[in-house]
Motif scaffolding. Structure first.
Motif, PDB file in Angstrom:
ATOM      1  N   VAL A   1      50.010  33.625  48.270  1.00 49.16           N
ATOM      2  CA  VAL A   1      49.226  34.622  47.469  1.00 49.16           C
ATOM      3  C   VAL A   1      49.071  34.473  46.044  1.00 49.16           C
ATOM      4  O   VAL A   1      49.901  34.494  45.521  1.00 49.16           O
ATOM      5  CB  VAL A   1      49.797  35.989  48.145  1.00 49.16           C
ATOM      6  CG1 VAL A   1      48.931  37.146  47.277  1.00 49.16           C
ATOM      7  CG2 VAL A   1      49.845  36.296  49.484  1.00 49.16           C
ATOM      8  N   HIS A   2      47.731  34.578  45.602  1.00 48.71           N
ATOM      9  CA  HIS A   2      47.408  34.675  44.158  1.00 48.71           C
ATOM     10  C   HIS A   2      46.864  36.043  43.870  1.00 48.71           C
ATOM     11  O   HIS A   2      45.893  36.199  44.510  1.00 48.71           O
ATOM     12  CB  HIS A   2      46.730  33.529  43.819  1.00 48.71           C
ATOM     13  CG  HIS A   2      47.215  32.066  43.579  1.00 48.71           C
ATOM     14  ND1 HIS A   2      47.058  31.331  42.773  1.00 48.71           N
ATOM     15  CD2 HIS A   2      48.582  31.801  44.343  1.00 48.71           C
ATOM     16  CE1 HIS A   2      47.800  30.295  42.791  1.00 48.71           C
ATOM     17  NE2 HIS A   2      48.611  30.412  43.837  1.00 48.71           N
ATOM     18  N   ILE A   3      47.228  36.510  42.906  1.00 49.21           N
ATOM     19  CA  ILE A   3      46.637  37.904  42.528  1.00 49.21           C
ATOM     20  C   ILE A   3      46.193  37.701  41.062  1.00 49.21           C
ATOM     21  O   ILE A   3      46.975  37.819  40.361  1.00 49.21           O
ATOM     22  CB  ILE A   3      47.534  39.254  42.696  1.00 49.21           C
ATOM     23  CG1 ILE A   3      48.341  39.275  44.031  1.00 49.21           C
ATOM     24  CG2 ILE A   3      46.935  40.623  42.217  1.00 49.21           C
ATOM     25  CD1 ILE A   3      49.392  40.289  44.094  1.00 49.21           C
ATOM     26  N   PRO A   4      45.057  37.547  40.667  1.00 50.46           N
ATOM     27  CA  PRO A   4      44.541  37.388  39.398  1.00 50.46           C
ATOM     28  C   PRO A   4      44.778  38.754  38.682  1.00 50.46           C
ATOM     29  O   PRO A   4      44.374  39.846  39.089  1.00 50.46           O
ATOM     30  CB  PRO A   4      43.060  37.017  39.432  1.00 50.46           C
ATOM     31  CG  PRO A   4      42.824  36.476  41.115  1.00 50.46           C
ATOM     32  CD  PRO A   4      43.939  37.371  41.691  1.00 50.46           C
ATOM     33  N   VAL A   5      45.409  38.416  37.388  1.00 55.67           N
ATOM     34  CA  VAL A   5      45.710  39.669  36.799  1.00 55.67           C
ATOM     35  C   VAL A   5      45.709  39.261  35.125  1.00 55.67           C
ATOM     36  O   VAL A   5      45.517  38.157  34.664  1.00 55.67           O
ATOM     37  CB  VAL A   5      47.109  39.995  37.086  1.00 55.67           C
ATOM     38  CG1 VAL A   5      47.421  40.512  38.207  1.00 55.67           C
ATOM     39  CG2 VAL A   5      48.090  38.904  36.562  1.00 55.67           C
ATOM     40  N   GLY A   6      45.592  40.398  34.310  1.00 53.06           N
ATOM     41  CA  GLY A   6      45.743  40.330  32.941  1.00 53.06           C
ATOM     42  C   GLY A   6      46.648  41.082  32.371  1.00 53.06           C
ATOM     43  O   GLY A   6      47.111  42.233  32.957  1.00 53.06           O
TER      44      GLY A   6
ATOM     45  N   LYS B   1      38.271  41.231  40.949  1.00 54.33           N
ATOM     46  CA  LYS B   1      38.065  41.890  42.105  1.00 54.33           C
ATOM     47  C   LYS B   1      39.319  41.622  43.040  1.00 54.33           C
ATOM     48  O   LYS B   1      39.492  41.664  44.161  1.00 54.33           O
ATOM     49  CB  LYS B   1      37.002  41.350  42.849  1.00 54.33           C
ATOM     50  CG  LYS B   1      35.566  41.690  42.206  1.00 54.33           C
ATOM     51  CD  LYS B   1      34.288  41.058  43.184  1.00 54.33           C
ATOM     52  CE  LYS B   1      33.110  41.337  42.492  1.00 54.33           C
ATOM     53  NZ  LYS B   1      31.895  41.023  43.210  1.00 54.33           N
ATOM     54  N   SER B   2      40.595  41.620  42.299  1.00 51.67           N
ATOM     55  CA  SER B   2      41.871  41.575  43.089  1.00 51.67           C
ATOM     56  C   SER B   2      42.306  42.958  43.273  1.00 51.67           C
ATOM     57  O   SER B   2      43.761  43.109  43.632  1.00 51.67           O
ATOM     58  CB  SER B   2      42.592  40.672  42.416  1.00 51.67           C
ATOM     59  OG  SER B   2      43.066  41.142  41.069  1.00 51.67           O
TER      60      SER B   2
END
Length: 305
Positions: free
Chosen positions: A18-23, A121-122
């Protein structure tokens, strides 16, 4: 209370497939008084010079090498090429390696917090991870590279947000061996003493409100600064701004949670190969940039943003 604003780093939380794009956003500010050095003749900032501590003379940067002390007064010289070879690779991921009970994390290891916000959109899978951590009472232990420095970190739910707390490495926290401490347990105090102490604690107990606690020294100094500024005693000083690090694109693989549980492999999505190719092409450039920056710095590591 400090709040996040500018995105300092973009990447992804990863666990399993699982990859959750974040900043990442700054979650804390240092509010102490910062006394900068200024040249009173021109009001220019005054920096540190390269001074030979024995002769007292300034030396050219070409004559400076990097040495690591291994015994008192004895150093080993490390070349820029040797430093570059062991620099951590920038992966743009917060790679969770283990989940632990939240109460197992000693406060002494906590160093610097960052707010983690979803991007690309994560939101849904971000919320899923947050609620799962809350429901299980767990935090995620992860490794992350920020500004060419590798950190151990804890991913912790805090209200509606996930917070990434950078941690001290295990060998950076001193042991208690050299301290003379009273034995642990109720036997070290009397029942009467413990009863009175517990009563006092109850009387002084209240709810946590950070607004109740302020740096009085800073407040008084800033009042003085405000008074002098209004009296026309201010001076203009030009100071270059620090740019935020540039980051690359991250692929969203949030649909792979079930496959992670089953130990499956990631399917190849339509167009994924093309995107992955671009990401792979960008990675060496980012790594080379980080290495070049490292060679120019006066120390092999620089602080996280």
């Amino acid at each position: 209370m400090a709040t996040g604003s500018r995105t300092l780093w973009k990447g992804a939380i990863t666990f399993g497939l699982v990859h959750i794009p974040v900043g990442l956003h700054t979650a804390a500010t240092e509010q102490g008084v910062d006394f900068d050095w200024l040249d009173k003749r021109s009001m220019d900032p005054v920096g540190y010079k390269r001074i030979n501590k024995k002769t007292g003379k300034e030396i050219d940067k070409d004559h400076i090498v990097k040495g690591v002390q291994y015994e008192d007064g004895k150093y080993v010289i490390i070349s820029p090429e040797e430093i570059e070879a062991v620099f951590p690779k920038t992966t743009q991921t917060i790679e969770i390696e283990r989940f632990i009970d939240a109460n197992e994390m000693p406060f002494i290891f906590l160093e610097r917090p960052y707010y983690v916000a979803p991007v690309n959109k994560s939101d849904k899978v971000y919320a899923l991870l947050r609620e799962t951590l809350i429901a299980t009472g767990k935090v995620g232990l992860a490794k992350v590279v920020i500004s060419t420095k590798q950190h151990l970190a804890a991913l912790v739910p805090s209200g509606p947000a996930l917070v990434l707390n950078l941690l001290r490495w295990g060998d950076e926290v001193k042991t208690l061996d050299s301290l003379e401490l009273p034995a642990a347990g109720k036997k070290s105090v009397s029942a009467a003493e413990l009863k009175m102490a517990k009563q006092l604690v109850e009387e002084m107990s209240g709810k946590w409100d950070p607004a109740d606690f302020k740096d009085e020294f800073r407040i008084q100094v800033m009042k003085l600064v405000d008074k002098k500024a209004k009296a026309g005693e201010g001076h203009t000083v030009m100071d270059p701004e620090e740019e935020a690090p540039q980051t690359g694109e991250v692929i969203d693989l949030t649909a792979l949670l079930k496959r992670s549980l089953k130990g499956g492999s990631a399917p190849v999505r339509k167009g994924a190969g093309k995107t992955a190719g671009k990401a792979s092409a960008k990675a060496p450039a980012r790594e080379a940039g980080a290495k070049s920056a490292a060679a120019r710095k006066s120390a092999p590591e620089r602080k996280a943003a």
